[in-house]
Enzyme design. Structure first.
Site, PDB file in Angstrom:
ATOM      1  N   GLU A 234       0.815  -1.214   0.000  1.00 47.02           N
ATOM      2  CA  GLU A 234       0.000   0.000   0.000  1.00 47.02           C
ATOM      3  C   GLU A 234       0.852   1.269   0.000  1.00 47.02           C
ATOM      4  O   GLU A 234       0.503   2.261  -0.654  1.00 47.02           O
ATOM      5  CB  GLU A 234      -0.957  -0.006   1.197  1.00 47.02           C
ATOM      6  CG  GLU A 234      -2.102  -0.989   1.088  1.00 47.02           C
ATOM      7  CD  GLU A 234      -1.724  -2.420   1.424  1.00 47.02           C
ATOM      8  OE1 GLU A 234      -2.584  -3.316   1.305  1.00 47.02           O
ATOM      9  OE2 GLU A 234      -0.550  -2.641   1.814  1.00 47.02           O
TER      10      GLU A 234
ATOM     11  N   HIS B 113     -10.417  -6.120   9.733  1.00 49.04           N
ATOM     12  CA  HIS B 113     -11.087  -5.960   8.438  1.00 49.04           C
ATOM     13  C   HIS B 113     -12.510  -5.414   8.573  1.00 49.04           C
ATOM     14  O   HIS B 113     -13.299  -5.525   7.636  1.00 49.04           O
ATOM     15  CB  HIS B 113     -11.175  -7.314   7.705  1.00 49.04           C
ATOM     16  CG  HIS B 113      -9.859  -7.913   7.324  1.00 49.04           C
ATOM     17  ND1 HIS B 113      -9.027  -8.508   8.232  1.00 49.04           N
ATOM     18  CD2 HIS B 113      -9.236  -7.995   6.122  1.00 49.04           C
ATOM     19  CE1 HIS B 113      -7.940  -8.949   7.613  1.00 49.04           C
ATOM     20  NE2 HIS B 113      -8.045  -8.646   6.337  1.00 49.04           N
TER      21      HIS B 113
END
Length: 342
Positions: A68, A137
């Site tokens: 990322e 998540h």
């Protein structure tokens, strides 16, 4: 909802509305491209790019390595050089590994350059729980991003809003965090509630940032919320209507800029405020909305309640997750509390 030409007679899921707006912007401007993990062949694990690869090819719909920091840094650089990237974080929870790129580069480079550099980048990310994906998540983290100057923060709750807000985001010359709730996308393995699938015009249109929407008018209590909890608030309002309680539901749609004027207009009518959020209770959206209303017109508030996730990691087990994420029953309970506070 109607267009100038007539009534809209087609409905889209939120994911299809997002894809439609992205495709339009890519056709109109060759500098727009999309990058992220599993966004090309897979079409995004929440259908956020389904079908775009076939039309635009791999030069503009790009799968990236699982780094990322690297690909968000590349997106920031591309934006500063005049392109208009849409970069997807698969889960908002993953922002931590690219925190410097988001907090110190994306959010601040326009200011650090004395206004000589724009960063027209849309950072999309899936948010929220309700499907047993545990603590890493399942967060929304709205308040985390809204806290940082330099980022606009968008949270659609319907297909109509998702399309208009995405058009506006891609055309904006500043960085935009576009946070979509997984449960609202309308994907097969995660059924959505009834509300997110709405009529959507085929033509392009924009929804201005900082423009909240009254999803249900009412006279007794104001419920302010966003994302998935717009629909849970509407469910609570329907249940309470059977008991003679008239609830107004205000969908913020954007956190930055925050439309406190619309919230205030409602609160001055009802006198009672319930703020609902899927983020953590402390230092979050619920507290900011209440404080903003109190700053502007403390006398308008007769009673206030907040409904949010307690300050604990999101559990994996479904019964425990259901316990911490507010549902319509929790909202209804807090509405009854403000009604009995006088």
């Amino acid at each position: 909802m109607s267009e100038t030409e007539g009534v809209v007679d087609r409905e889209l899921t939120m994911s299809r509305a997002m894809v439609e707006s992205i495709a339009h912007e890519m056709r109109e401007n060759e500098e727009v491209f999309y990058m992220g993990e599993d966004v090309a062949d897979y079409g995004g694990i929440f259908d956020s790019t389904q079908g775009l690869l076939d039309e635009f090819g791999r030069d503009r719909i790009m799968d990236v390595p699982i780094s990322e920091t690297a690909y968000l840094g590349a997106a920031v650089g591309a934006a500063q050089e005049g392109m208009r990237p849409v970069a997807e974080l698969m889960f908002a929870d993953f922002f931590g590994v690219a925190m410097d790129q988001i907090y110190n580069q994306l959010a601040k480079n326009t200011y650090m350059s004395g206004g000589n550099v724009n960063v027209p980048l849309v950072l999309t990310a899936a948010v929220g729980g309700t499907y047993n994906d545990a603590a890493q998540h399942s967060q929304t983290l709205y308040g985390t991003f809204a806290h940082v100057p330099g980022l606009k923060v968008v949270v659609p709750s319907t297909a109509y809003d998702a399309k208009g807000l995405m058009h506006n985001a891609i055309r904006d010359d500043d960085p935009v965090m576009y946070l979509f709730h997984k449960r609202l996308m309308g994907i097969g393995w995660m059924p959505a509630p009834d509300g997110p699938k709405t009529p959507v015009p085929e033509t392009d249109y924009t929804i201005p940032f900082g423009s909240a929407d009254v999803k249900r008018e009412g006279a007794d209590v104001t419920v302010v919320t966003l994302g998935l909890h717009v629909h849970r608030a509407l469910d609570a309002a329907e249940s309470l209507a059977a008991a003679g309680v008239d609830v107004e539901v205000v969908d913020l749609r954007t956190l930055v800029p925050l439309d406190i004027d619309t919230v205030l207009e409602s609160v001055r009518k009802t006198g009672r405020l319930v703020v609902v959020d899927e983020d953590y209770r402390s230092f979050g959206v619920t507290g900011e909305v209440v404080a903003s209303v109190a700053d502007r017109d403390l006398g308008a508030l007769d009673a206030v309640e907040r409904v949010a996730v307690p300050d604990v990691p999101i559990p994996y087990a479904r019964p425990m997750e259901d316990e911490v994420i507010p549902d319509a029953g929790d909202i209804e309970e807090r509405v009854r509390a403000v009604l009995s506070a006088e």
